[in-house]
Every structure is written in structure tokens, then in C-alpha cells.
Design a protein around this motif. Structure first.
Motif, PDB file in Angstrom:
ATOM      1  N   SER A 156      -0.616   3.598   8.019  1.00 36.73           N
ATOM      2  CA  SER A 156      -1.643   4.629   7.976  1.00 36.73           C
ATOM      3  C   SER A 156      -2.770   4.132   7.094  1.00 36.73           C
ATOM      4  O   SER A 156      -2.561   3.271   6.235  1.00 36.73           O
ATOM      5  CB  SER A 156      -1.073   5.952   7.450  1.00 36.73           C
ATOM      6  N   VAL A 157      -3.960   4.669   7.357  1.00 36.65           N
ATOM      7  CA  VAL A 157      -5.120   4.346   6.519  1.00 36.65           C
ATOM      8  C   VAL A 157      -5.524   5.618   5.795  1.00 36.65           C
ATOM      9  O   VAL A 157      -5.679   6.676   6.415  1.00 36.65           O
ATOM     10  CB  VAL A 157      -6.301   3.837   7.357  1.00 36.65           C
ATOM     11  N   THR A 158      -5.681   5.513   4.486  1.00 35.89           N
ATOM     12  CA  THR A 158      -6.114   6.655   3.680  1.00 35.89           C
ATOM     13  C   THR A 158      -7.512   6.391   3.140  1.00 35.89           C
ATOM     14  O   THR A 158      -7.779   5.310   2.610  1.00 35.89           O
ATOM     15  CB  THR A 158      -5.141   6.897   2.517  1.00 35.89           C
ATOM     16  N   GLY A 159      -8.388   7.362   3.317  1.00 33.13           N
ATOM     17  CA  GLY A 159      -9.719   7.299   2.720  1.00 33.13           C
ATOM     18  C   GLY A 159      -9.827   8.342   1.617  1.00 33.13           C
ATOM     19  O   GLY A 159      -9.286   9.446   1.751  1.00 33.13           O
ATOM     20  N   ILE A 160     -10.514   7.996   0.538  1.00 31.61           N
ATOM     21  CA  ILE A 160     -10.716   8.938  -0.576  1.00 31.61           C
ATOM     22  C   ILE A 160     -12.184   8.900  -0.957  1.00 31.61           C
ATOM     23  O   ILE A 160     -12.779   7.816  -1.040  1.00 31.61           O
ATOM     24  CB  ILE A 160      -9.907   8.527  -1.807  1.00 31.61           C
ATOM     25  N   ALA A 161     -12.760  10.062  -1.184  1.00 31.79           N
ATOM     26  CA  ALA A 161     -14.181  10.117  -1.546  1.00 31.79           C
ATOM     27  C   ALA A 161     -14.469  11.486  -2.139  1.00 31.79           C
ATOM     28  O   ALA A 161     -13.674  12.417  -1.995  1.00 31.79           O
ATOM     29  CB  ALA A 161     -15.045   9.883  -0.304  1.00 31.79           C
ATOM     30  N   ILE A 171     -15.887   5.550  -3.205  1.00 33.34           N
ATOM     31  CA  ILE A 171     -15.303   5.613  -1.856  1.00 33.34           C
ATOM     32  C   ILE A 171     -14.267   4.500  -1.691  1.00 33.34           C
ATOM     33  O   ILE A 171     -14.577   3.325  -1.898  1.00 33.34           O
ATOM     34  CB  ILE A 171     -16.408   5.476  -0.787  1.00 33.34           C
ATOM     35  N   HIS A 172     -13.058   4.909  -1.337  1.00 37.55           N
ATOM     36  CA  HIS A 172     -11.981   3.935  -1.165  1.00 37.55           C
ATOM     37  C   HIS A 172     -11.286   4.201   0.167  1.00 37.55           C
ATOM     38  O   HIS A 172     -11.148   5.355   0.565  1.00 37.55           O
ATOM     39  CB  HIS A 172     -10.918   4.077  -2.261  1.00 37.55           C
ATOM     40  N   ALA A 173     -10.860   3.139   0.806  1.00 36.14           N
ATOM     41  CA  ALA A 173      -9.984   3.286   1.980  1.00 36.14           C
ATOM     42  C   ALA A 173      -9.029   2.111   1.992  1.00 36.14           C
ATOM     43  O   ALA A 173      -9.433   0.971   1.723  1.00 36.14           O
ATOM     44  CB  ALA A 173     -10.802   3.336   3.263  1.00 36.14           C
ATOM     45  N   PHE A 174      -7.777   2.376   2.277  1.00 30.62           N
ATOM     46  CA  PHE A 174      -6.761   1.325   2.197  1.00 30.62           C
ATOM     47  C   PHE A 174      -5.573   1.686   3.073  1.00 30.62           C
ATOM     48  O   PHE A 174      -5.424   2.831   3.506  1.00 30.62           O
ATOM     49  CB  PHE A 174      -6.309   1.121   0.740  1.00 30.62           C
ATOM     50  N   VAL A 175      -4.717   0.689   3.299  1.00 34.90           N
ATOM     51  CA  VAL A 175      -3.587   0.836   4.225  1.00 34.90           C
ATOM     52  C   VAL A 175      -2.301   1.111   3.451  1.00 34.90           C
ATOM     53  O   VAL A 175      -2.047   0.491   2.418  1.00 34.90           O
ATOM     54  CB  VAL A 175      -3.425  -0.455   5.054  1.00 34.90           C
ATOM     55  N   HIS A 176      -1.521   2.065   3.966  1.00 32.20           N
ATOM     56  CA  HIS A 176      -0.114   2.182   3.564  1.00 32.20           C
ATOM     57  C   HIS A 176       0.719   1.642   4.733  1.00 32.20           C
ATOM     58  O   HIS A 176       0.570   2.117   5.857  1.00 32.20           O
ATOM     59  CB  HIS A 176       0.291   3.646   3.343  1.00 32.20           C
ATOM     60  N   HIS A 177       1.576   0.713   4.457  1.00 33.53           N
ATOM     61  CA  HIS A 177       2.470   0.226   5.514  1.00 33.53           C
ATOM     62  C   HIS A 177       3.591   1.238   5.753  1.00 33.53           C
ATOM     63  O   HIS A 177       3.967   1.974   4.847  1.00 33.53           O
ATOM     64  CB  HIS A 177       3.129  -1.087   5.088  1.00 33.53           C
ATOM     65  N   TYR A 234     -11.568   5.948   9.034  1.00 30.94           N
ATOM     66  CA  TYR A 234     -11.737   5.506  10.427  1.00 30.94           C
ATOM     67  C   TYR A 234     -12.372   4.123  10.512  1.00 30.94           C
ATOM     68  O   TYR A 234     -12.071   3.352  11.424  1.00 30.94           O
ATOM     69  CB  TYR A 234     -12.542   6.531  11.241  1.00 30.94           C
ATOM     70  N   GLU A 235     -13.232   3.799   9.546  1.00 31.35           N
ATOM     71  CA  GLU A 235     -13.847   2.474   9.580  1.00 31.35           C
ATOM     72  C   GLU A 235     -12.772   1.390   9.415  1.00 31.35           C
ATOM     73  O   GLU A 235     -12.733   0.416  10.160  1.00 31.35           O
ATOM     74  CB  GLU A 235     -14.908   2.367   8.467  1.00 31.35           C
ATOM     75  N   VAL A 236     -11.880   1.608   8.458  1.00 31.43           N
ATOM     76  CA  VAL A 236     -10.811   0.618   8.264  1.00 31.43           C
ATOM     77  C   VAL A 236      -9.867   0.628   9.467  1.00 31.43           C
ATOM     78  O   VAL A 236      -9.473  -0.430   9.973  1.00 31.43           O
ATOM     79  CB  VAL A 236     -10.054   0.878   6.943  1.00 31.43           C
ATOM     80  N   MET A 237      -9.513   1.818   9.959  1.00 33.97           N
ATOM     81  CA  MET A 237      -8.598   1.885  11.109  1.00 33.97           C
ATOM     82  C   MET A 237      -9.179   1.126  12.296  1.00 33.97           C
ATOM     83  O   MET A 237      -8.453   0.413  13.013  1.00 33.97           O
ATOM     84  CB  MET A 237      -8.336   3.352  11.488  1.00 33.97           C
ATOM     85  N   GLY A 238     -10.507   1.252  12.512  1.00 35.59           N
ATOM     86  CA  GLY A 238     -11.151   0.581  13.646  1.00 35.59           C
ATOM     87  C   GLY A 238     -11.082  -0.932  13.552  1.00 35.59           C
ATOM     88  O   GLY A 238     -11.239  -1.630  14.568  1.00 35.59           O
ATOM     89  N   SER A 239     -10.800  -1.446  12.357  1.00 31.53           N
ATOM     90  CA  SER A 239     -10.777  -2.903  12.187  1.00 31.53           C
ATOM     91  C   SER A 239      -9.353  -3.466  12.289  1.00 31.53           C
ATOM     92  O   SER A 239      -9.143  -4.665  12.116  1.00 31.53           O
ATOM     93  CB  SER A 239     -11.373  -3.259  10.825  1.00 31.53           C
ATOM     94  N   ASP A 291      -4.851  -5.860   5.854  1.00 29.11           N
ATOM     95  CA  ASP A 291      -5.366  -6.036   4.482  1.00 29.11           C
ATOM     96  C   ASP A 291      -6.750  -5.423   4.310  1.00 29.11           C
ATOM     97  O   ASP A 291      -7.256  -5.375   3.187  1.00 29.11           O
ATOM     98  CB  ASP A 291      -5.535  -7.538   4.156  1.00 29.11           C
ATOM     99  N   ASN A 292      -7.362  -5.007   5.402  1.00 26.64           N
ATOM    100  CA  ASN A 292      -8.747  -4.527   5.305  1.00 26.64           C
ATOM    101  C   ASN A 292      -8.822  -3.265   4.459  1.00 26.64           C
ATOM    102  O   ASN A 292      -7.924  -2.423   4.494  1.00 26.64           O
ATOM    103  CB  ASN A 292      -9.312  -4.254   6.709  1.00 26.64           C
ATOM    104  N   ASN A 293      -9.896  -3.140   3.704  1.00 27.69           N
ATOM    105  CA  ASN A 293     -10.056  -1.948   2.874  1.00 27.69           C
ATOM    106  C   ASN A 293     -11.523  -1.744   2.532  1.00 27.69           C
ATOM    107  O   ASN A 293     -12.368  -2.577   2.870  1.00 27.69           O
ATOM    108  CB  ASN A 293      -9.199  -2.038   1.609  1.00 27.69           C
ATOM    109  N   ILE A 294     -11.795  -0.639   1.894  1.00 24.55           N
ATOM    110  CA  ILE A 294     -13.152  -0.357   1.413  1.00 24.55           C
ATOM    111  C   ILE A 294     -13.048   0.003  -0.064  1.00 24.55           C
ATOM    112  O   ILE A 294     -12.181   0.798  -0.462  1.00 24.55           O
ATOM    113  CB  ILE A 294     -13.787   0.825   2.200  1.00 24.55           C
ATOM    114  N   GLU A 295     -13.898  -0.577  -0.860  1.00 29.38           N
ATOM    115  CA  GLU A 295     -13.991  -0.263  -2.302  1.00 29.38           C
ATOM    116  C   GLU A 295     -15.468  -0.199  -2.603  1.00 29.38           C
ATOM    117  O   GLU A 295     -16.081  -1.230  -2.886  1.00 29.38           O
ATOM    118  CB  GLU A 295     -13.392  -1.417  -3.142  1.00 29.38           C
ATOM    119  N   GLU A 296     -16.067   0.953  -2.484  1.00 27.90           N
ATOM    120  CA  GLU A 296     -17.510   1.075  -2.734  1.00 27.90           C
ATOM    121  C   GLU A 296     -17.748   2.244  -3.671  1.00 27.90           C
ATOM    122  O   GLU A 296     -17.814   3.397  -3.227  1.00 27.90           O
ATOM    123  CB  GLU A 296     -18.260   1.337  -1.414  1.00 27.90           C
TER     124      GLU A 296
END
Ligand code: AMP
Ligand code: GLY
Length: 422
Positions: A384-389, A358-364, A400-405, A350-355
Motif C-alpha cells: 500500500s502507499v500512504t500519503g501524509i500532508a 508532504i510525504h508518501a511511501f510504501v508499506h509492503h 496516487y503519484e507514488v502508486m502510479g509509479s 522504493d519510490n516515495n515523496i519527501e517534500e
């Protein structure tokens, strides 16, 4: 406007990305996914019908009375799912079985490319073990050996070692009675997803996949370990050549068939040092993980894009994209691309980034819920984790930050996704 109801066929990361894009579309009402995964269950209703079950899928589409079926994987298209849906009057995103032969048979695709003068690698078909050495002499190493079957990107061996190439050819003949030996193309790869029908086509931003398992493009070929977009190797000059030499001639051919091609044509390119594009392969569907990295860049309504294509009116569609870069990193099970160890608990999906931007989120992908209610892996490419910026580097770092978690025992992911773009 009352939205459309859509059935997405498949259960991987690509289908999660499709369902996610559809969930953000004003044109879409209900989303159904068959069979889906633990992630798609949050976006719509999963149905326990495997994508290989053609009649089951048609019955499901009829029962749900959907307005559109979007087919993720190639196998049901090759098996005629689109033909049968069209006979029932149900709009389908994905070509009929003749169009799908572009992926279903590499020999058919090669012959068609040759007849249309589309640049691609030379080919020898080897049917006899006694002729292997003669065939190997046709090309200088490295040799590229391919089976003429659907193999999920894993049926290709590239080797400089003659005995290995010989073995791969021998094994291919034993398994399928024939095997393909291709000329090696050097350069950089790019994937161009072209959404087409008889009225026109739209090229989505080009991406670059990472087909090998390990960092530095080492290890065996996989279905794809990560991608980024837009791919800088696909420069405006390369794009012009790809359109005039590859995409236009193929579109012209496909639009003039008895049943015109309606769906995504995935054009896998090798771009040489002079910027000349060659076709490595066609697929008749969205790529995986290319879909996860590409769809988030589209700012116009995805549901309307897929429906207008399925109805043959894409030339009227107003396509727009975000001015961002994206990167997708795949997390695979221990053992992948060989026998994967599954059933292990996944923590942190469920971890993600919304700043801001800058977004990062998981696709199952290969995820499910165990009998004890835990999120577990159930296949090779798990998520997979997708980052967008606005900048590629920031997108990669966020991913990578989300993947590391995320924790999954024994799992593997590449640490150098987008290295060429950076
Ligand atoms: P395919 O299943 O045809 O897409 O091949 C899988 C991967 O093998 C491609 O993405 C390339 O990385 C590599 N490959 C396939 N064919 C060739 C070729 N003729 N020359 C160089 N690399 C190739
Ligand atoms: N990522 C390669 C494919 O979808 O075929």
C-alpha cells in the motif's frame, strides 16, 4: 535509556506499519518480525515463523528475550498466544483468548453488545435450511449474511436479491451448521482503533476503510482496499455518542474481566443519517489498512504506547498526534479477493515523496524476494502507499503519484480512495 526489544507477529502491511512506527520510537532498541515481509527486513530482523505457530512464536520470543510482543493478526490471539506469553512473563500487546472472542465469534460479540445495550444491527441465527425463508422475512432487503468464522472481512454477503441471500444462508449452514442473518445498517462507516487496558483507553484518529474491491463501492468485499484519516463522518458529536454508548460500556466490561483486555479494540461503526453510531463489528487488533493510515499520524512514541498498554498503565501515557491528514491506497494482485496470481515482479516499491510537509511511501504486505533476488508478490494485498500532508487532498494526490509509479502486472487498485472525505 536503554530501549526495549520488540517482536512483531505477522507479515502484512499492518505489521510493516507497526515496525516502521517502532523504528522511529526512541524507546525501542531491536525490532524482530515473524514472519515479516520484504519491507520489514529493512527495519529489523525477519524470522521464519508463521503467525499461526503459537509455540514457535513463544519459543522465538523467549530465545530473543524480547521485552514486548505485538500481535498483528487476530488468529493467534483467538488461539491463545497472549495467554501463553503472559504465563511466561512476557508482555503482550493483544488480548487473551477470552477477549479475542469479540472477533472470534460474531454471536458472542453480538450477545455481549445486547447485554450491554450497545447499539448494533439485529440478528437471526439460522441453523436449519427449512427456516431460511422465515428468517429472510424477518428483515427487509438488503440482507446481510455472515459466517461465524474468522474470514478476514471476506465472509460477509450483502445483497438485495433474495435468491442470492438464500443461497448464501444455505451454503453457510452446510459449511458451519449455522449462519448469521443481520439487519442491514445504512449510513457511512468509520473505524475507530481504541488502545485499551484496565487503566484507561486512547482513541486513535478515526479512519474510513473502503471494503469493496472496485470504485464507487462496487464489487465483492475485501480485507480493505484503502483508507483515509481523520474521517470527517466521525464528527465531535458522533464521537461523543460513540464514547458514551459504545466505547465506555465495552471498556468498563473489559477492564473488569479476570484478565483485563490489553490491546487494540477495533470498533467498526456505521453512522446513520442522524449521526447515530452502531457497531458493525469488533476486531481485537489493529485494522489493515487502517494501521497504515493511522499510525503515521501519531507523534508520540509508539513503542511506549504499546508497552504501556501491554503493562496496564496506558492512563499515564502522553498521547499526541500530528495535525495532518493521511490516505492509504492498497495494491492487490490480479484475482484478489479470489485466487490471487502471485510470484510476479514488483518495480518501483522504493519510490516515495519527501517534500516539506508532504510525504508518501510504501508499506509492503505480500512481498518477498525471489531466488533470483527480485522483489515479487506473494499474496492478495501486495503493498500500500500512504500519503501524509496538512490537507487530505494533497495526501491523496501524493499517494496516487507514488502508486502510479509502481508496476506489478495485472494488479488492481481503487482510484477513488477518500472520495467521501474530499
Ligand atoms: P464485517 O466482516 O462484519 O466487518 O463486515 C464487512 C463489511 O460488510 C462491513 O465493513 C460493512 O461494509 C458490511 N456490513 C457488515 N454488516 C453489515 C450490516 N449489518 N449492515 C450493512 N453493512 C454491513
Ligand atoms: N480493514 C478491515 C479490517 O482490518 O478488519
Amino acid at each position: 535509556m536503554v530501549g526495549i526489544d520488540v517482536l512483531v507477529v505477522g507479515g502484512g502491511g499492518r505489521e510493516h506499519a507497526l515496525a516502521l512506527g517502532l523504528s522511529k520510537s526512541n524507546s525501542v532498541n531491536q525490532i524482530h518480525i515473524s514472519p515479516g515481509n520484504a519491507g520489514t527486513a529493512f527495519l529489523g530482523t525477519n524470522h521464519d515463523v508463521p503467525s499461526s505457530d503459537i509455540n514457535g512464536t513463544i519459543n522465538l520470543a523467549k530465545k530473543l528475550d524480547v521485552d514486548l510482543v505485538v500481535v498483528g493478526p487476530e488468529a493467534p490471539l483467538v488461539a491463545g498466544l497472549s495467554d501463553k506469553l503472559n504465563l511466561q512473563g512476557i508482555a503482550c500487546f493483544g488480548p487473551d483468548s477470552i477477549g479475542a472472542k469479540l472477533e472470534g465469534s460474531k454471536i458472542y460479540a453480538k450477545e455481549l453488545m445486547q447485554s450491554l445495550n450497545i447499539p448494533t444491527a439485529g440478528l437471526v441465527i439460522v441453523e436449519n435450511i427449512d427456516r431460511i425463508n422465515e428468517a429472510l422475512d424477518t428483515f427487509s432487503p438488503p440482507w446481510v449474511v455472515k459466517r461465524d468464522v474468522l474470514a478476514g472481512g471476506k465472509g460477509v454477503i450483502v445483497t438485495e436479491i433474495r435468491s442470492e441471500a438464500f443461497e448464501a444462508l444455505r451454503e453457510g449452514i452446510e459449511l458451519d451448521n449455522l449462519v448469521l442473518l443481520e439487519e442491514f445498517l445504512s449510513g457511512e462507516e468509520a473505524s475507530v482503533l481504541v488502545v485499551m487496558d484496565e487503566s484507561g483507553y486512547i482513541c486513535l484518529p478515526a479512519s474510513q476503510d473502503h471494503k469493496r474491491l472496485s470504485d464507487g463501492d462496487c464489487g465483492p468485499n475485501t480485507g480493505g482496499m484503502g483508507a483515509y484519516a481523520p474521517a470527517p463522518v466521525y464528527t465531535p458529536a458522533v464521537q461523543l455518542r460513540a464514547i458514551s454508548e459504545i466505547i465506555d460500556p465495552m471498556h468498563h466490561y473489559l477492564r473488569n474481566q479476570d484478565i483485563p483486555y490489553r490491546g487494540c479494540l477495533y470498533v467498526g461503526l456505521m453512522i446513520d443519517e442522524n449521526g447515530a453510531p452502531y457497531v458493525v463489528e469488533y476486531n481485537v487488533r489493529f485494522g489493515d489498512p487502517e494501521t497504515q493510515v493511522t499510525l503515521p499520524l501519531i507523534s508520540s512514541d509508539l513503542g511506549e504506547l504499546l508497552l504501556s498498554c501491554a503493562e496496564g498503565r496506558i492512563s499515564k501515557y502522553d498521547f499526541t498526534t500530528h495535525p495532518y491528514s493521511s490516505a492509504t491506497i492498497v495494491l492487490a494482485s490480479e484475482g484478489y479477493p479470489g485466487v490471487s496470481i502471485t510470484g510476479r515482479e514488483i518495480i518501483g516499491a522504493d519510490n516515495n515523496i519527501e517534500e516539506g510537509e508532504i510525504h508518501a511511501f510504501v508499506h509492503h504486505a505480500a512481498t518477498s524476494i525471489s531466488s533470483s533476488g527480485k522483489l515479487v508478490s506473494n499474496g492478495g494485498r501486495v503493498l500500500s502507499v500512504t500519503g501524509i500532508a496538512p490537507e487530505l487532498r494533497t495526501a491523496v494526490e501524493a499517494a496516487y503519484e507514488v502508486m502510479g509509479s509502481i508496476k506489478l502486472s495485472g494488479s488492481q487498485y481503487r482510484l477513488d480512495i477518500a472520495h467521501r472525505g474530499l
